[in-house]
Design an enzyme around this catalytic site. Structure first.
Site, PDB file in Angstrom:
ATOM      1  N   GLU A  94       0.814  -8.568 -55.519  1.00 43.20           N
ATOM      2  CA  GLU A  94      -0.538  -8.913 -55.985  1.00 43.20           C
ATOM      3  C   GLU A  94      -1.364  -9.567 -54.887  1.00 43.20           C
ATOM      4  O   GLU A  94      -1.378 -10.796 -54.749  1.00 43.20           O
ATOM      5  CB  GLU A  94      -0.469  -9.865 -57.194  1.00 43.20           C
ATOM      6  CG  GLU A  94       0.086  -9.221 -58.442  1.00 43.20           C
ATOM      7  CD  GLU A  94       0.033 -10.149 -59.661  1.00 43.20           C
ATOM      8  OE1 GLU A  94      -0.322 -11.344 -59.516  1.00 43.20           O
ATOM      9  OE2 GLU A  94       0.352  -9.670 -60.763  1.00 43.20           O
ATOM     10  N   GLU A 145       3.791  -4.447 -63.374  1.00 44.44           N
ATOM     11  CA  GLU A 145       4.049  -5.758 -63.996  1.00 44.44           C
ATOM     12  C   GLU A 145       3.027  -6.006 -65.094  1.00 44.44           C
ATOM     13  O   GLU A 145       1.832  -5.800 -64.907  1.00 44.44           O
ATOM     14  CB  GLU A 145       3.943  -6.876 -62.941  1.00 44.44           C
ATOM     15  CG  GLU A 145       4.265  -8.252 -63.518  1.00 44.44           C
ATOM     16  CD  GLU A 145       4.053  -9.379 -62.504  1.00 44.44           C
ATOM     17  OE1 GLU A 145       4.604  -9.301 -61.379  1.00 44.44           O
ATOM     18  OE2 GLU A 145       3.322 -10.329 -62.842  1.00 44.44           O
TER      19      GLU A 145
HETATM   20  C1  IDC Z   1       5.340 -16.546 -62.305  1.00 45.15           C
HETATM   21  C2  IDC Z   1       6.612 -16.915 -63.041  1.00 45.15           C
HETATM   22  C3  IDC Z   1       6.828 -18.406 -62.968  1.00 45.15           C
HETATM   23  C4  IDC Z   1       6.840 -18.829 -61.504  1.00 45.15           C
HETATM   24  C5  IDC Z   1       5.565 -18.374 -60.816  1.00 45.15           C
HETATM   25  C6  IDC Z   1       5.617 -18.675 -59.312  1.00 45.15           C
HETATM   26  O1  IDC Z   1       6.535 -16.453 -64.375  1.00 45.15           O
HETATM   27  O2  IDC Z   1       8.029 -18.774 -63.612  1.00 45.15           O
HETATM   28  O3  IDC Z   1       6.944 -20.222 -61.422  1.00 45.15           O
HETATM   29  O4  IDC Z   1       5.394 -16.976 -60.971  1.00 45.15           O
HETATM   30  O5  IDC Z   1       4.357 -18.759 -58.807  1.00 45.15           O
HETATM   31  C7  IDC Z   1       1.911 -12.761 -61.767  1.00 45.15           C
HETATM   32  C8  IDC Z   1       2.916 -12.744 -60.681  1.00 45.15           C
HETATM   33  C9  IDC Z   1       4.226 -13.362 -61.115  1.00 45.15           C
HETATM   34  C10 IDC Z   1       3.990 -14.590 -61.985  1.00 45.15           C
HETATM   35  C11 IDC Z   1       3.284 -14.141 -63.262  1.00 45.15           C
HETATM   36  C12 IDC Z   1       2.995 -15.268 -64.246  1.00 45.15           C
HETATM   37  O6  IDC Z   1       3.139 -11.460 -60.160  1.00 45.15           O
HETATM   38  O7  IDC Z   1       4.952 -13.711 -59.968  1.00 45.15           O
HETATM   39  O8  IDC Z   1       5.237 -15.152 -62.310  1.00 45.15           O
HETATM   40  N1  IDC Z   1       2.045 -13.446 -62.918  1.00 45.15           N
HETATM   41  O9  IDC Z   1       2.166 -16.207 -63.655  1.00 45.15           O
HETATM   42  N2  IDC Z   1       0.740 -12.176 -61.768  1.00 45.15           N
HETATM   43  C13 IDC Z   1       0.088 -12.489 -62.904  1.00 45.15           C
HETATM   44  C14 IDC Z   1       0.906 -13.296 -63.651  1.00 45.15           C
END
Ligand code: IDC
Length: 339
Positions: A173, A260
């Site tokens: 992303e 995702e």
């Molecule tokens: C989130 C995980 C969380 C972790 C965080 C790290 O759910 O546990 O602490 O990342 O920064 C994304 C990302 C994905 C995110 C997720 C939710 O690709 O890594 O995971 N998210 O925030 N994009 C949109 C949402």
């Protein structure tokens, strides 16, 4: 109703039910094409197997491999395929966060590569496709770690060249003002490094603003074949307007891949929005767009599919899944013709 009319009505009814059952069987068959279908390629906006049959991938993403490596195990992968009806698993390898590929040390890099290979082998063993995900996030611009990315994909595509179940996702992303121009220049460097070892693997490219601006990619796509563009959504946050962007991009001929998504809010936590999630799935199924749900862990957050109280890493009962996990499990099973 006279007797003759009654017989006619009953016959019509029987025929209709028969047809419906027949159609469902065909749908289930085409819907669950697992990795025994072999190498995939992109035709127009759609993923196909070598016979030109449409293959829609549906499955789950791991959480960060450095945080939750334990779910990459034989029993769990077998269960994802056989019981959940997943035909793809995404291996999310963070680059910058905790013990990320670029923020950790050499020993960490070695163990991450080992784990990715294990994931690919297990996916192959259980007839699932697998996405090797270079999970940039707080690093924002994929150019930040371009050198490391190039070396990683060179190495991986060389050692995985014999696996035809692998898809490469080269930047999860991009965000923080990263433009489509930046991403294109990064992709134009990384794609040839993969192609040198694996000339036709499907490659997924992230898009600006946390992989939402597929319109930018549609206006100026890359010049390579077998490339798809990531669209990510979190159903409680991203709704009609992002669906419109997605649909317009597809109509413009852009092959998109939802590598995702979550059914909660964009933080990965908060409210689970099944109504909006179902609207998304309806749209994606209409266009045979593949999708992968976030995330396979028992972390205390609503996007985690395993209940926080469950410490198993396989053999999950439905009651041991979170609200989002149950929704994901039921949705996948239904589409794989298992429920
Ligand atoms: C989130 C995980 C969380 C972790 C965080 C790290 O759910 O546990 O602490 O990342 O920064 C994304 C990302 C994905 C995110 C997720 C939710 O690709 O890594 O995971 N998210 O925030 N994009 C949109 C949402």
């Amino acid at each position: 109703m006279d007797k003759r009319r009654m017989v006619a009505v009953l016959c019509t009814l029987a025929l209709a039910i028969g047809c419906l059952a027949g159609t469902q069987a065909v749908q289930a068959k085409t819907a669950f094409q697992d990795a025994s279908s072999g190498a995939l390629h992109v035709e127009g906006t759609i993923l196909c197997d070598a016979d030109g049959k449409v293959v829609q991938l549906r499955g789950v993403s791991t959480h960060g491999l450095s945080w939750y490596p334990e779910y990459v195990n034989d029993k769990c992968f077998k269960e994802l395929h056989d019981k959940w009806g997943a035909n793809v698993v995404r291996l999310a390898m963070y680059t910058e966060e905790y013990n990320g590929y670029c923020s950790g040390d050499a020993a960490n890099r070695k163990s991450l590569k080992k784990l990715v290979k294990k994931g690919v082998q297990l996916a192959a063993k259980y007839d699932m496709y697998v996405i090797v995900d270079w999970h940039i996030l707080s690093d924002g611009n994929p150019k930040t770690h371009k050198k490391a990315a190039k070396a990683f994909f060179k190495d991986m595509s060389k050692s995985l060249a014999d696996y035809d179940n692998v898809l490469y996702e080269i930047c999860n992303e991009p965000n923080g003002g990263t433009t489509w121009k930046d991403i294109k220049s990064y992709a134009n460097d990384i794609i040839p490094a993969i192609r040198a070892n694996d000339e036709d693997a499907v490659i997924i490219v992230g898009t600006p603003t946390w992989s939402q601006e597929v319109d930018k990619a549609a206006a100026s796509p890359l010049k390579y074949e077998n490339v798809m563009y990531a669209l990510h959504f979190y159903a409680d946050t991203h709704q009609d307007s992002l669906r419109k962007t997605a649909e317009n991009a597809i109509k413009a001929g852009l092959p998109i891949f939802v590598s995702e998504f979550g059914i909660c809010d964009a933080s990965g936590n908060g409210n689970v929005n099944k109504t909006q999630a179902n609207k998304w799935i309806k749209l994606l199924d209409k266009y045979h767009v593949s999708y992968v749900g976030w995330n396979l862990s028992n972390k205390s957050e609503s996007s985690a599919m395993i209940a926080n109280s469950c410490n198993k890493t396989s053999g999950f009962k439905r009651s041991e899944l979170s609200t989002a996990g149950k929704w994901m499990y039921d949705m996948l099973r239904k589409r794989a013709g298992k429920a």
